[in-house]
Design a protein around this motif. Structure first.
Motif, PDB file in Angstrom:
ATOM      1  N   LEU A 124      17.379  37.858 -32.843  1.00  0.00           N
ATOM      2  CA  LEU A 124      16.490  37.705 -31.693  1.00  0.00           C
ATOM      3  C   LEU A 124      15.817  36.330 -31.747  1.00  0.00           C
ATOM      4  O   LEU A 124      15.335  35.913 -32.804  1.00  0.00           O
ATOM      5  CB  LEU A 124      15.428  38.804 -31.685  1.00  0.00           C
ATOM      6  CG  LEU A 124      15.917  40.256 -31.619  1.00  0.00           C
ATOM      7  CD1 LEU A 124      14.730  41.192 -31.453  1.00  0.00           C
ATOM      8  CD2 LEU A 124      16.917  40.464 -30.491  1.00  0.00           C
ATOM      9  N   PHE A 283       1.897  43.728 -26.018  1.00  0.00           N
ATOM     10  CA  PHE A 283       2.504  43.052 -24.877  1.00  0.00           C
ATOM     11  C   PHE A 283       1.468  42.694 -23.810  1.00  0.00           C
ATOM     12  O   PHE A 283       1.626  41.689 -23.113  1.00  0.00           O
ATOM     13  CB  PHE A 283       3.630  43.902 -24.292  1.00  0.00           C
ATOM     14  CG  PHE A 283       4.881  43.874 -25.118  1.00  0.00           C
ATOM     15  CD1 PHE A 283       5.691  42.750 -25.127  1.00  0.00           C
ATOM     16  CD2 PHE A 283       5.231  44.936 -25.931  1.00  0.00           C
ATOM     17  CE1 PHE A 283       6.837  42.690 -25.901  1.00  0.00           C
ATOM     18  CE2 PHE A 283       6.376  44.891 -26.716  1.00  0.00           C
ATOM     19  CZ  PHE A 283       7.180  43.765 -26.707  1.00  0.00           C
ATOM     20  N   TRP A 297       6.769  36.292 -29.380  1.00  0.00           N
ATOM     21  CA  TRP A 297       7.250  37.588 -28.892  1.00  0.00           C
ATOM     22  C   TRP A 297       8.042  38.362 -29.944  1.00  0.00           C
ATOM     23  O   TRP A 297       8.974  39.099 -29.622  1.00  0.00           O
ATOM     24  CB  TRP A 297       8.080  37.382 -27.627  1.00  0.00           C
ATOM     25  CG  TRP A 297       7.244  36.986 -26.453  1.00  0.00           C
ATOM     26  CD1 TRP A 297       6.658  35.779 -26.227  1.00  0.00           C
ATOM     27  CD2 TRP A 297       6.894  37.809 -25.331  1.00  0.00           C
ATOM     28  NE1 TRP A 297       5.957  35.788 -25.034  1.00  0.00           N
ATOM     29  CE2 TRP A 297       6.087  37.021 -24.462  1.00  0.00           C
ATOM     30  CE3 TRP A 297       7.186  39.122 -24.978  1.00  0.00           C
ATOM     31  CZ2 TRP A 297       5.565  37.517 -23.274  1.00  0.00           C
ATOM     32  CZ3 TRP A 297       6.673  39.611 -23.783  1.00  0.00           C
ATOM     33  CH2 TRP A 297       5.874  38.819 -22.946  1.00  0.00           C
ATOM     34  N   TRP A 299       7.100  40.841 -31.286  1.00  0.00           N
ATOM     35  CA  TRP A 299       6.837  42.266 -31.037  1.00  0.00           C
ATOM     36  C   TRP A 299       8.026  42.953 -30.363  1.00  0.00           C
ATOM     37  O   TRP A 299       8.017  44.180 -30.194  1.00  0.00           O
ATOM     38  CB  TRP A 299       5.572  42.413 -30.199  1.00  0.00           C
ATOM     39  CG  TRP A 299       4.331  42.162 -30.991  1.00  0.00           C
ATOM     40  CD1 TRP A 299       3.661  40.971 -31.103  1.00  0.00           C
ATOM     41  CD2 TRP A 299       3.630  43.102 -31.806  1.00  0.00           C
ATOM     42  NE1 TRP A 299       2.580  41.124 -31.940  1.00  0.00           N
ATOM     43  CE2 TRP A 299       2.533  42.409 -32.387  1.00  0.00           C
ATOM     44  CE3 TRP A 299       3.816  44.451 -32.104  1.00  0.00           C
ATOM     45  CZ2 TRP A 299       1.633  43.041 -33.243  1.00  0.00           C
ATOM     46  CZ3 TRP A 299       2.919  45.078 -32.960  1.00  0.00           C
ATOM     47  CH2 TRP A 299       1.848  44.376 -33.518  1.00  0.00           C
ATOM     48  N   ALA A 300       9.034  42.174 -29.995  1.00  0.00           N
ATOM     49  CA  ALA A 300      10.270  42.786 -29.497  1.00  0.00           C
ATOM     50  C   ALA A 300      10.915  43.651 -30.574  1.00  0.00           C
ATOM     51  O   ALA A 300      11.628  44.617 -30.261  1.00  0.00           O
ATOM     52  CB  ALA A 300      11.247  41.698 -29.056  1.00  0.00           C
ATOM     53  N   LEU A 303       9.471  47.105 -30.604  1.00  0.00           N
ATOM     54  CA  LEU A 303       9.878  47.699 -29.327  1.00  0.00           C
ATOM     55  C   LEU A 303      11.294  48.246 -29.426  1.00  0.00           C
ATOM     56  O   LEU A 303      11.579  49.367 -28.969  1.00  0.00           O
ATOM     57  CB  LEU A 303       9.785  46.657 -28.209  1.00  0.00           C
ATOM     58  CG  LEU A 303      10.311  47.104 -26.837  1.00  0.00           C
ATOM     59  CD1 LEU A 303       9.558  48.317 -26.332  1.00  0.00           C
ATOM     60  CD2 LEU A 303      10.228  45.960 -25.826  1.00  0.00           C
ATOM     61  N   VAL A 304      12.202  47.486 -30.016  1.00  0.00           N
ATOM     62  CA  VAL A 304      13.580  47.955 -30.202  1.00  0.00           C
ATOM     63  C   VAL A 304      13.597  49.206 -31.083  1.00  0.00           C
ATOM     64  O   VAL A 304      14.329  50.170 -30.811  1.00  0.00           O
ATOM     65  CB  VAL A 304      14.453  46.843 -30.810  1.00  0.00           C
ATOM     66  CG1 VAL A 304      15.820  47.397 -31.230  1.00  0.00           C
ATOM     67  CG2 VAL A 304      14.633  45.704 -29.828  1.00  0.00           C
ATOM     68  N   VAL A 327      16.751  45.031 -23.630  1.00  0.00           N
ATOM     69  CA  VAL A 327      15.738  44.310 -24.410  1.00  0.00           C
ATOM     70  C   VAL A 327      16.403  43.386 -25.423  1.00  0.00           C
ATOM     71  O   VAL A 327      16.014  42.220 -25.581  1.00  0.00           O
ATOM     72  CB  VAL A 327      14.793  45.301 -25.114  1.00  0.00           C
ATOM     73  CG1 VAL A 327      13.908  44.576 -26.132  1.00  0.00           C
ATOM     74  CG2 VAL A 327      13.926  46.018 -24.087  1.00  0.00           C
ATOM     75  N   PHE A 331      16.118  39.115 -25.475  1.00  0.00           N
ATOM     76  CA  PHE A 331      15.522  38.355 -26.571  1.00  0.00           C
ATOM     77  C   PHE A 331      16.551  37.717 -27.501  1.00  0.00           C
ATOM     78  O   PHE A 331      16.195  36.854 -28.308  1.00  0.00           O
ATOM     79  CB  PHE A 331      14.575  39.251 -27.376  1.00  0.00           C
ATOM     80  CG  PHE A 331      13.324  39.617 -26.628  1.00  0.00           C
ATOM     81  CD1 PHE A 331      12.307  38.690 -26.483  1.00  0.00           C
ATOM     82  CD2 PHE A 331      13.178  40.862 -26.044  1.00  0.00           C
ATOM     83  CE1 PHE A 331      11.156  39.005 -25.775  1.00  0.00           C
ATOM     84  CE2 PHE A 331      12.035  41.190 -25.347  1.00  0.00           C
ATOM     85  CZ  PHE A 331      11.010  40.262 -25.205  1.00  0.00           C
ATOM     86  N   TYR A 360      11.077  36.777 -20.711  1.00  0.00           N
ATOM     87  CA  TYR A 360      10.306  37.527 -21.702  1.00  0.00           C
ATOM     88  C   TYR A 360       9.143  38.280 -21.056  1.00  0.00           C
ATOM     89  O   TYR A 360       8.943  39.470 -21.321  1.00  0.00           O
ATOM     90  CB  TYR A 360       9.762  36.588 -22.779  1.00  0.00           C
ATOM     91  CG  TYR A 360      10.808  36.058 -23.743  1.00  0.00           C
ATOM     92  CD1 TYR A 360      12.159  36.242 -23.500  1.00  0.00           C
ATOM     93  CD2 TYR A 360      10.435  35.376 -24.887  1.00  0.00           C
ATOM     94  CE1 TYR A 360      13.118  35.748 -24.360  1.00  0.00           C
ATOM     95  CE2 TYR A 360      11.380  34.881 -25.777  1.00  0.00           C
ATOM     96  CZ  TYR A 360      12.728  35.060 -25.500  1.00  0.00           C
ATOM     97  OH  TYR A 360      13.681  34.580 -26.369  1.00  0.00           O
ATOM     98  N   VAL A 363       9.853  41.570 -19.245  1.00  0.00           N
ATOM     99  CA  VAL A 363      10.142  42.798 -19.996  1.00  0.00           C
ATOM    100  C   VAL A 363       8.976  43.784 -19.913  1.00  0.00           C
ATOM    101  O   VAL A 363       9.154  44.936 -19.486  1.00  0.00           O
ATOM    102  CB  VAL A 363      10.511  42.483 -21.460  1.00  0.00           C
ATOM    103  CG1 VAL A 363      10.549  43.763 -22.298  1.00  0.00           C
ATOM    104  CG2 VAL A 363      11.858  41.770 -21.525  1.00  0.00           C
TER     105      VAL A 363
END
Length: 376
Positions: A124, A283, A297, A299-300, A303-304, A327, A331, A360, A363
């Motif tokens: 990512l 987010f 970011w 923090w993706a 989230l995944v 997602v 990313f 981004y 999302v």
């Protein structure tokens, strides 16, 4: 293996004079400046910075305290060590997030998932860019995740301390104090604020000039951050700046939008279980912050993890896989690096370029829109 590669690359880079970790070089120079009595904010770069990393120190003076360990080794070696720590913490964050979702597929073992995703999600852009630049985004994310999902969840007396320390390094984690308040963790929120204030007081005693310069001047100086209308600034403020040719009143537009979206976000945080509630806060912070560079970011990753935890044990349908795939594609695509950017070319973007160049921040906006539609 990956952390070891980072350390070896750092040592080899030091021996061969490679230019590794621009941001890490600034961190290390800030620590050296503090130790040597050099002002942190009086000039646009510090004397210890190598010629290929002449950037201003933009963090609070308290950050220089945390960067002292980096000053003990050469710049490239410091980059390798920080990269190794970031990769290890990435795996730990994944493990903690998996454990925070008790209702998950049977195949989602915390340790195995942490190892596999810890390697896969290095692809990512926010993650590999954080490591490449020598940034501390993963470290700060880990501090917040551990505070919210581990320390505070156990009712420890140290709940909130890591959030307060993270905010002392980079101000944006202060948004998680609001998260603690919404979750009615009053004592943890209080400790976070006290930790932040005590660290500021310590810096005031040690380097009073830098404390004054930061809070009265540097924190309000946009030139220290750079052109924040760049495509890499994936915040609402960055988008408004690009749409208005860098208007100085952009935050006056962003502020009411932030208040508007804060209402549903606050309601979701109150109602959701720990991990999704934490993601909403993270987010929201990325959207409303004046600057959210693409590498912020990271923090993706959690989230995944959360999206994967919502899949069935066997044979997920395309519709069920779609959110996770979308997602990851956003990313991992590096689309922001391919956009026309720099030298104010963003002001000439077409409508399509604006959509792609806001990938981004779209999302959480799209995800929030879907949640609102389902509520209705």
């Amino acid at each position: 293996m990956v952390p070891l590669i980072c350390v070896v690359a750092g040592v080899v880079g030091w021996l061969l004079g490679w230019h590794l970790g621009v941001d890490n070089a600034v961190y290390r120079s800030g620590a050296l400046a503090m130790l040597q009595g050099e002002p942190l904010y009086d000039r646009m770069y510090l004397s210890a910075e190598p010629s290929w990393a002449r950037l201003p120190f933009t963090y609070p003076p308290t950050a220089a305290l945390f960067f002292v360990p980096l000053a003990l080794v050469p710049t490239q070696v410091a980059w390798g060590i920080l990269g190794a720590v970031s990769v290890l913490l990435l795996g730990y964050v994944i493990k903690v997030c998996v454990e925070a979702v008790p209702e998950r597929p049977q195949w989602m073992d915390p340790v195995r998932t942490a190892v596999v995703l810890g390697v896969v999600l290095l692809g990512l852009e926010p993650v590999w860019r954080t490591v490449f630049l020598g940034q501390i985004n993963i470290v700060l994310m880990a501090m917040v995740v551990v505070d919210v999902l581990v320390v505070g969840a156990r009712g420890s007396r140290f709940g909130g301390v890591l959030i307060g320390a993270a905010a002392a390094v980079k101000l944006t984690p202060l948004v998680f104090v609001g998260h603690l308040l919404l979750k009615k963790r009053w004592a943890d929120a209080g400790r976070a604020v006290v930790t932040f204030v005590l660290l500021q007081g310590l810096v005031f005693l040690l380097i009073r000039h830098d404390f004054t310069q930061f809070w009265w001047h540097a924190v309000q100086d946009p030139q220290r951050i750079g052109p924040i209308y760049w495509a890499g600034n994936q915040s609402l403020n960055g988008l408004v700046l690009r749409l208005t040719d860098n208007a100085d009143w952009s935050m006056k537009v962003v502020a009411p939008i932030a208040l508007l979206i804060a209402v549903p976000c606050a309601l979701w945080i109150r109602r959701l279980s720990p991990l999704p509630a934490l993601l909403v806060t993270a987010f929201f912070g990325l959207l409303v912050s004046p600057v959210s560079w693409s590498h912020h970011w990271v923090w993706a990753v959690p989230l995944v993890v959360y999206l994967l935890s919502r899949l069935p044990d066997r044979n997920p349908s395309r519709a069920q896989l779609a959110p996770t795939v979308a997602v990851v594609l956003v990313f991992a695509s590096c689309v922001l690096l391919a956009m026309r950017n720099g030298k104010a070319v963003e002001f000439d973007w077409t409508v399509v370029e604006y959509l792609i160049g806001s990938a981004y921040l779209l999302v959480p906006v799209v995800a929030g829109g879907i949640l609102l539609a389902r509520r209705r």
